[in-house]
Design a protein around this motif. Structure first.
Motif, mmCIF file in Angstrom:
data_model
loop_
_atom_site.group_PDB
_atom_site.id
_atom_site.type_symbol
_atom_site.label_atom_id
_atom_site.label_comp_id
_atom_site.label_asym_id
_atom_site.label_seq_id
_atom_site.Cartn_x
_atom_site.Cartn_y
_atom_site.Cartn_z
ATOM 1 N N SER A 57 -10.868 7.802 -20.901
ATOM 2 C CA SER A 57 -9.444 7.482 -21.025
ATOM 3 C C SER A 57 -8.638 8.745 -21.257
ATOM 4 C CB SER A 57 -9.194 6.470 -22.147
ATOM 5 O OG SER A 57 -9.442 7.043 -23.404
ATOM 6 N N LEU A 58 -7.392 8.674 -20.851
ATOM 7 C CA LEU A 58 -6.418 9.731 -21.070
ATOM 8 C C LEU A 58 -5.140 9.075 -21.570
ATOM 9 C CD1 LEU A 58 -6.765 11.696 -17.698
ATOM 10 C CD2 LEU A 58 -7.655 12.413 -19.929
ATOM 11 N N THR A 59 -4.402 9.761 -22.420
ATOM 12 C CA THR A 59 -3.078 9.296 -22.807
ATOM 13 C C THR A 59 -2.083 10.174 -22.069
ATOM 14 O OG1 THR A 59 -3.876 8.550 -24.947
ATOM 15 C CG2 THR A 59 -1.498 8.857 -24.712
ATOM 16 N N ILE A 60 -1.377 9.572 -21.110
ATOM 17 C CA ILE A 60 -0.432 10.291 -20.268
ATOM 18 C C ILE A 60 0.961 9.812 -20.637
ATOM 19 C CG2 ILE A 60 0.294 10.746 -17.893
ATOM 20 C CD1 ILE A 60 -2.609 10.075 -17.029
ATOM 21 N N PHE A 61 1.748 10.698 -21.226
ATOM 22 C CA PHE A 61 3.103 10.370 -21.670
ATOM 23 C C PHE A 61 3.133 9.103 -22.514
ATOM 24 C CE2 PHE A 61 4.111 12.700 -17.613
ATOM 25 C CZ PHE A 61 4.507 13.862 -18.236
#
Length: 138
Positions: A57-61
């Protein structure tokens, strides 16, 4: 309650998640493979699947985007059920992200002024995922 995005890939998830981390200037994502998961008799891990991504997972904005590879017996068609949208007030940021993301992809609408935004563009990235980029003026 936030809404998260989940994207399935056909055995190229690692490449995709690392590409997105690089485009958005994020740290290297934590990745779990099928081989690292606890044994499950309902879903045995084979040599073919042990190195595929079970979760990343990534947290993008501020939005959590989760990724996984499907197993070879469950192929997916990337991009036909989602469009990810990046909105920013910063024109330079919109242009920079669009230009990075189009690398290896296909531009559907180059960045331009529209009736709803001073700067809007749409592309399909090199993994088949559609993206919209909008300069948010509100």
């Amino acid at each position: 309650m936030p809404m998260d995005v989940f994207i399935n890939f056909n055995e190229n998830c690692r490449e995709a998640v690392n590409f997105y981390a690089q485009v958005f200037g994020l740290e290297e994502p934590a990745i779990m493979t099928y081989g690292e998961a606890p044994p499950n008799s309902q879903m045995p891990v084979t040599e073919e699947t042990k190195n595929l991504i079970m979760h990343a997972s990534l947290t993008i904005f501020g939005t959590v985007v989760m990724f996984m590879d499907t197993t070879p017996d469950t192929q997916v068609n990337q991009g036909d059920n989602i469009v990810l949208t990046i909105r920013s007030k910063d024109l330079d940021e919109v242009q920079s992200l669009f230009n990075k993301m189009k690398n290896g992809g296909r531009v559907l609408m180059d960045l331009q002024e529209t009736f709803y935004s001073k700067c809007y563009g749409m592309l399909i990235d090199k993994f088949g995922i559609p993206w919209q980029f909008i300069q948010d003026t509100d």
